[in-house]
Design a protein around this motif. Structure first.
Motif, PDB file in Angstrom:
ATOM      1  N   CYS A 168      24.961  70.507  24.188  1.00  0.00           N
ATOM      2  CA  CYS A 168      24.956  70.246  25.638  1.00  0.00           C
ATOM      3  C   CYS A 168      25.488  71.455  26.415  1.00  0.00           C
ATOM      4  O   CYS A 168      24.941  71.812  27.469  1.00  0.00           O
ATOM      5  N   GLU A 169      26.567  72.084  25.889  1.00  0.00           N
ATOM      6  CA  GLU A 169      27.095  73.284  26.555  1.00  0.00           C
ATOM      7  C   GLU A 169      26.023  74.378  26.587  1.00  0.00           C
ATOM      8  O   GLU A 169      25.864  75.084  27.578  1.00  0.00           O
ATOM      9  N   LYS A 172      23.161  73.372  29.185  1.00  0.00           N
ATOM     10  CA  LYS A 172      23.486  73.137  30.605  1.00  0.00           C
ATOM     11  C   LYS A 172      22.896  74.207  31.543  1.00  0.00           C
ATOM     12  O   LYS A 172      22.205  73.856  32.510  1.00  0.00           O
ATOM     13  N   ASP A 176      20.010  73.436  34.305  1.00  0.00           N
ATOM     14  CA  ASP A 176      20.185  73.756  35.735  1.00  0.00           C
ATOM     15  C   ASP A 176      18.981  74.548  36.233  1.00  0.00           C
ATOM     16  O   ASP A 176      18.398  74.236  37.279  1.00  0.00           O
ATOM     17  N   PHE A 182      22.442  67.532  34.149  1.00  0.00           N
ATOM     18  CA  PHE A 182      22.726  67.325  32.725  1.00  0.00           C
ATOM     19  C   PHE A 182      24.212  67.045  32.527  1.00  0.00           C
ATOM     20  O   PHE A 182      25.056  67.747  33.088  1.00  0.00           O
ATOM     21  N   SER A 183      24.507  66.025  31.730  1.00  0.00           N
ATOM     22  CA  SER A 183      25.901  65.627  31.506  1.00  0.00           C
ATOM     23  C   SER A 183      26.152  65.314  30.041  1.00  0.00           C
ATOM     24  O   SER A 183      25.240  64.868  29.333  1.00  0.00           O
ATOM     25  N   PHE A 224      29.441  67.444  34.834  1.00  0.00           N
ATOM     26  CA  PHE A 224      28.913  67.841  33.526  1.00  0.00           C
ATOM     27  C   PHE A 224      29.615  67.038  32.434  1.00  0.00           C
ATOM     28  O   PHE A 224      28.973  66.305  31.681  1.00  0.00           O
ATOM     29  N   GLU A 225      30.941  67.115  32.357  1.00  0.00           N
ATOM     30  CA  GLU A 225      31.626  66.306  31.339  1.00  0.00           C
ATOM     31  C   GLU A 225      32.215  65.050  31.968  1.00  0.00           C
ATOM     32  O   GLU A 225      32.961  65.120  32.938  1.00  0.00           O
TER      33      GLU A 225
END
Ligand SMILES: NC(=O)c1ccc[n+]([C@@H]2O[C@H](COP(=O)([O-])OP(=O)(O)OC[C@H]3O[C@@H](n4cnc5c(N)ncnc54)[C@H](OP(=O)(O)O)[C@@H]3O)[C@@H](O)[C@H]2O)c1
Length: 257
Positions: A168-169, A172, A176, A182-183, A224-225
């Motif tokens: 996910c990191e 992201k 974008d 995105f989370s 995001f988180e």
């Protein structure tokens, strides 16, 4: 003709636990919620309960196994055909299998990577091309605070969740650029059929409806988180910053207790 109300969410792993509570939270707020899991009876029961409670939104069942890449693609297509373009998708399906050194074997690693990690990748592969072509939509992945750093008796589960957080990191900035919100959702311990089996103490345990409200609010804010409960999240974030000597002195205590 499908009854459509409000915005539209698809959530996997919604037959039980956190996913079920999230589906209910959104439907109670007027959303149309497409729910997936393997056990159709769980989904049907949720649909019936939501109908009986006369929620302002509506819940619709789409049974699917997240490990089946083609089936997941078909499910996404069917949902968008029936209810229209989705606003949010939450890839929540996952499970936990404890594993320990004394009976080390490949099975729990394979199972958890197949369901927890590749199950999400399958979902992303189904949804991302469409969301990117529209430059719209919000996707969230349910990982876990167990993915922050290695914890005893959870090497397979933790690895599957660490893989999700890392992915996910990495994704992201690209999401974008593609116009997709995105989370990553990192819950601490939540009371569900999954954790009801645990024989160990679960600090800062929260109920599934509390988790669902955290998730709804975090998604609405576009964070995001989305991690909760805060005290447990902070403790684990500090733990992962410790030098290994100190870190292992603390995590060894989990094995002894
Ligand atoms: N509970 C916690 O403390 C906690 C903490 C951190 C993160 N999480 C994560 O939160 C998510 C939900 O956990 P939970 O505690 O709510 O678990 P749960 O009570 O066991 O519910 C899991 C849901 O996922 C579905 N599922 C499992 N495998 C699937 C598959 N292959 N395809 C489609 N659906 C599948 C299950 O239904 P079927 O078996 O019928 O498919 C069920 O509806 C998981 O990703 C878990 O790792 C949980």
């Amino acid at each position: 003709m499908q009854d459509i109300r409000g915005n539209r969410l698809w959530i996997t792993g919604a037959g039980k636990g956190i996913g079920r509570a999230v589906a209910w939270e959104y439907a109670a707020r007027g959303w149309t919620v497409a729910v997936s899991a393997r056990t159709a009876a769980d989904l049907d029961a949720l649909v019936q309960e939501a109908r009986a409670a006369q929620l302002s939104g509506v819940i619709v069942a789409y049974p699917a196994d997240v490990t089946d890449h083609d089936a997941l693609k078909q499910t996404f297509k069917a949902i968008e055909h029936d209810v229209g373009p989705l606003d949010q998708v939450i890839f929540n399906a996952g499970t936990y299998v404890p594993n320990a050194v004394k009976d080390f074997n490949v099975a729990p690693f394979r199972t958890l990577m197949e369901i927890n990690f590749l199950g999400v990748v399958n979902g992303l592969a189904a949804v991302v091309p469409t969301f990117a072509s529209r430059r719209a939509g919000h996707i969230a992945v349910v990982a876990s605070v167990a993915g922050y750093s290695g914890l005893p008796m959870a090497s397979a589960y933790g690895a599957s969740k660490a893989a999700l957080i890392n992915m996910c990191e990495a994704l992201k900035p690209e999401m974008d650029a593609a116009g997709i919100a995105f989370s990553v959702i990192n819950p601490g311990f939540v009371r569900t059929p999954l954790t009801d089996r645990n024989m160990f103490p679960m600090p800062f345990l929260v109920d599934a409806d509390v988790a669902a409200r955290h998730i709804y609010r975090g998604m609405a804010k576009g964070k995001f988180e989305i991690a909760f409960p805060l005290p447990f999240v902070l403790i684990l974030k500090i733990l992962r910053m410790l030098p290994y000597g100190l870190y292992f002195r603390l995590t060894k205590k989990v094995i002894k207790s």
